[in-house]
Design an enzyme around this catalytic site. Sequence first.
Site, PDB file in Angstrom:
ATOM      1  CB  SER A 143     -14.030  13.234 -38.301  1.00 51.07           C
ATOM      2  OG  SER A 143     -15.257  13.787 -37.888  1.00 51.07           O
ATOM      3  CG  HIS A 193     -16.612  10.300 -40.577  1.00 50.72           C
ATOM      4  ND1 HIS A 193     -17.215   9.085 -40.773  1.00 50.72           N
ATOM      5  CD2 HIS A 193     -17.061  10.743 -39.375  1.00 50.72           C
ATOM      6  CE1 HIS A 193     -17.993   8.797 -39.739  1.00 50.72           C
ATOM      7  NE2 HIS A 193     -17.932   9.801 -38.883  1.00 50.72           N
ATOM      8  CG  ASP A 246     -19.146  12.878 -37.114  1.00 49.13           C
ATOM      9  OD1 ASP A 246     -19.466  11.687 -37.182  1.00 49.13           O
ATOM     10  OD2 ASP A 246     -17.980  13.260 -36.890  1.00 49.13           O
ATOM     11  CG  MET A 283     -23.626  15.005 -34.182  1.00 49.85           C
ATOM     12  SD  MET A 283     -22.452  15.659 -32.991  1.00 49.85           S
ATOM     13  CE  MET A 283     -21.022  14.635 -33.342  1.00 49.85           C
ATOM     14  CG  HIS A 316     -21.587   8.690 -38.014  1.00 53.12           C
ATOM     15  ND1 HIS A 316     -20.649   8.819 -36.999  1.00 53.12           N
ATOM     16  CD2 HIS A 316     -22.572   7.905 -37.502  1.00 53.12           C
ATOM     17  CE1 HIS A 316     -21.071   8.160 -35.935  1.00 53.12           C
ATOM     18  NE2 HIS A 316     -22.241   7.602 -36.212  1.00 53.12           N
ATOM     19  CG  MET A 346     -24.149  10.044 -34.491  1.00 53.14           C
ATOM     20  SD  MET A 346     -22.660  10.926 -33.992  1.00 53.14           S
ATOM     21  CE  MET A 346     -22.185  11.583 -35.575  1.00 53.14           C
ATOM     22  CG  MET A 374     -20.233   4.905 -32.581  1.00 50.84           C
ATOM     23  SD  MET A 374     -19.472   6.162 -33.642  1.00 50.84           S
ATOM     24  CE  MET A 374     -18.814   7.343 -32.454  1.00 50.84           C
ATOM     25  CG  ASP A 396     -16.398   7.926 -35.708  1.00 48.42           C
ATOM     26  OD1 ASP A 396     -15.563   8.787 -35.383  1.00 48.42           O
ATOM     27  OD2 ASP A 396     -17.554   8.200 -36.101  1.00 48.42           O
TER      28      ASP A 396
HETATM   29  C1  DX5 Z   1     -18.102  11.440 -32.561  1.00 47.05           C
HETATM   30  C2  DX5 Z   1     -18.024  11.436 -34.062  1.00 47.05           C
HETATM   31  C3  DX5 Z   1     -16.652  11.313 -34.586  1.00 47.05           C
HETATM   32  C4  DX5 Z   1     -15.711  12.437 -34.202  1.00 47.05           C
HETATM   33  C5  DX5 Z   1     -14.376  11.816 -33.954  1.00 47.05           C
HETATM   34  O1  DX5 Z   1     -19.423  11.461 -32.178  1.00 47.05           O
HETATM   35  O2  DX5 Z   1     -18.813  10.357 -34.599  1.00 47.05           O
HETATM   36  O3  DX5 Z   1     -16.642  11.128 -36.003  1.00 47.05           O
HETATM   37  O4  DX5 Z   1     -15.596  13.435 -35.182  1.00 47.05           O
HETATM   38  O5  DX5 Z   1     -13.529  12.779 -33.463  1.00 47.05           O
HETATM   39  P1  DX5 Z   1     -12.136  12.447 -32.761  1.00 47.05           P
HETATM   40  O6  DX5 Z   1     -11.282  11.744 -33.784  1.00 47.05           O
HETATM   41  O7  DX5 Z   1     -11.623  13.795 -32.401  1.00 47.05           O
HETATM   42  O8  DX5 Z   1     -12.423  11.573 -31.569  1.00 47.05           O
HETATM   43 ZN    ZN Z   2     -18.603   9.872 -36.846  1.00 48.50          ZN
END
Ligand code: DX5
Ligand code: ZN
Length: 228
Positions: free
Chosen positions: A6, A31, A33, A35, A64, A66, A135, A173
């Site tokens: 990620s 991956h 993220d 947000m 991903h 969010m 999740m 994840d």
């Molecule tokens: C959290 C994200 C994850 C995050 C995971 O909201 O969706 O993808 O990057 O990070 P680690 O592996 O550090 O928990």
């Molecule tokens: Zn994620």
Amino acid sequence: MIIAPSLLAADFGRLGSEIQRADRAGADWIHVDIMDGHFVPNISFGPGVVETARRFTRLPLDVHLMCSRPATLLEPFVRAGASLITVHVELGNGVGDLLWKIRALGRKVGLAVNPPTPIANALPLLKQIDLLLIMTVNPGFGGQSFIEETIPKVQQADAWRRERGLPFRIEVDGGINLSTAAECARAGADTFVSGTALFGQSNLKAAIRKMREAAMRHAPAPRGGART
Ligand code: DX5
Ligand code: ZN
């Protein structure tokens, strides 16, 4: 088994070389993220970062979202080079349309389920997806501890997949390290997102190899077709 480092845990000061480091270390996917500061209490990347990632690797980009209102974001992320786009089941009634739209844009389709959300909410949509993202922390931040109570959801998803002969991958994840990856693999997960436990290692190649081996060692025996 798919290992997807990620980007959230990468060094943002040298994002390009971090992506190349993951690529050369044997990552299967990257991956990313996204947000929006509303669906989750944090802000991360936009399509520009996905476009940058695309310039540094040919690996699939696992995006991903969010985000509270992903409808208008799908096309920009597709244009930026996303290979797979995941939206959250918590968005409610419009999710089926979003899944359809991702498919119509020619990308793989993912559906994510937060820890407090019943896995049954995903059940009516399983036929539409390539990937179910369970999740294993509350989304928003990297570096959190794995929530053990999410394991039965992975088991349930795997049972549905076997019973119905559906091909979707099960991705986990949040808080994924060697031991939680093994635990999730035993429950039926085959796709592992990991930020802190991978990008934090100076020898990323060894870390990815060990995570893949741990997952493979603990995977249940395949029934009705091998999974890689
Ligand atoms: C959290 C994200 C994850 C995050 C995971 O909201 O969706 O993808 O990057 O990070 P680690 O592996 O550090 O928990
Ligand atoms: Zn994620």
